[in-house]
Design an enzyme around this catalytic site. Structure first.
Site, PDB file in Angstrom:
ATOM      1  N   CYS A 124       0.837  -1.196   0.000  1.00 19.87           N
ATOM      2  CA  CYS A 124       0.000   0.000   0.000  1.00 19.87           C
ATOM      3  C   CYS A 124       0.879   1.256   0.000  1.00 19.87           C
ATOM      4  O   CYS A 124       1.420   1.648   1.035  1.00 19.87           O
ATOM      5  CB  CYS A 124      -0.932   0.010   1.205  1.00 19.87           C
ATOM      6  SG  CYS A 124      -2.027   1.464   1.209  1.00 19.87           S
TER       7      CYS A 124
ATOM      8  N   CYS B 162      -0.257   4.203   2.355  1.00 21.85           N
ATOM      9  CA  CYS B 162       0.057   3.954   3.761  1.00 21.85           C
ATOM     10  C   CYS B 162       1.559   4.042   4.006  1.00 21.85           C
ATOM     11  O   CYS B 162       1.996   4.572   5.038  1.00 21.85           O
ATOM     12  CB  CYS B 162      -0.485   2.595   4.202  1.00 21.85           C
ATOM     13  SG  CYS B 162      -2.304   2.533   4.277  1.00 21.85           S
TER      14      CYS B 162
END
Length: 189
Positions: free
Chosen positions: A131, A134
């Site tokens: 991700c 993130c």
């Protein structure tokens, strides 16, 4: 020792992983809590029963009960967040980025460990789960907390090596027909 058992289990064609697992865990700038928290959080993120079974007892012995619980809370929360934020980022409609996530993350609100450790574990799990949004958010928080780029990089290296170890061991188990290669709960024939 769990790490020795994992290294010994790696096949000869994965000799580099064996060496890398040794180096990322012995030459790291991470504190023992950061290192073992990163190892445990990434073991959860790899979804490898074998890696988790090998590392969990030693991680439990090396971490305080509070840190052990915090690592598991991070891994659980990031399993949700990484899917949500990765998917939202991949959608071509930017309108999804303006919507409130509405996902509970209270387990991380008042940790019994330094906030920087939670961010580091979240960063490492985000690397395993791929991700980018993130990763950027946690890297920024780590830099703002004063962690050196080299320390953050060490967590990234641990995540990469542990993911590769898990993939290799699970692949070898699947090729050999070993029971740990079967989905959880499925009986061996």
């Amino acid at each position: 020792m769990a790490l020795d058992d994992l290294r010994a289990a790696l096949p000869n064609h994965a000799k580099d992983l064996r060496l890398n697992l040794g180096s990322v865990t012995t030459t790291s700038q991470l504190s023992p809590q950061q290192l073992w928290g990163t190892l445990l959080a990434c073991a959860v993120a790899t979804r490898s029963p074998r890696v988790l079974r090998e590392l969990q007892p030693e991680a439990r012995a090396r971490l305080t009960a509070e840190a052990f619980g915090a690592v598991r809370a991070v891994a659980a929360t990031m399993a949700m967040n990484n899917v949500y934020y990765r998917a939202r980022h991949q959608l071509s409609d930017p309108g999804y980025g303006t919507l409130r996530a509405g996902l509970r993350m209270s387990a991380l609100a008042d940790p019994a460990v330094p906030k920087a450790d939670l961010e580091l574990w979240s960063f490492a799990v985000s690397a395993v789960n791929g991700c980018g949004q993130c990763l950027d958010a946690h890297e920024k928080a780590l830099r703002e907390a004063g962690l050196a780029r080299e320390t953050i990089h060490d967590a990234l290296r641990v995540a990469a090596v542990l993911q590769a170890v898990a993939t290799t061991l699970d692949t070898e188990a699947a090729l050999s027909g070993a029971p740990e290669a079967l989905p959880l709960g499925e009986p061996a024939t």
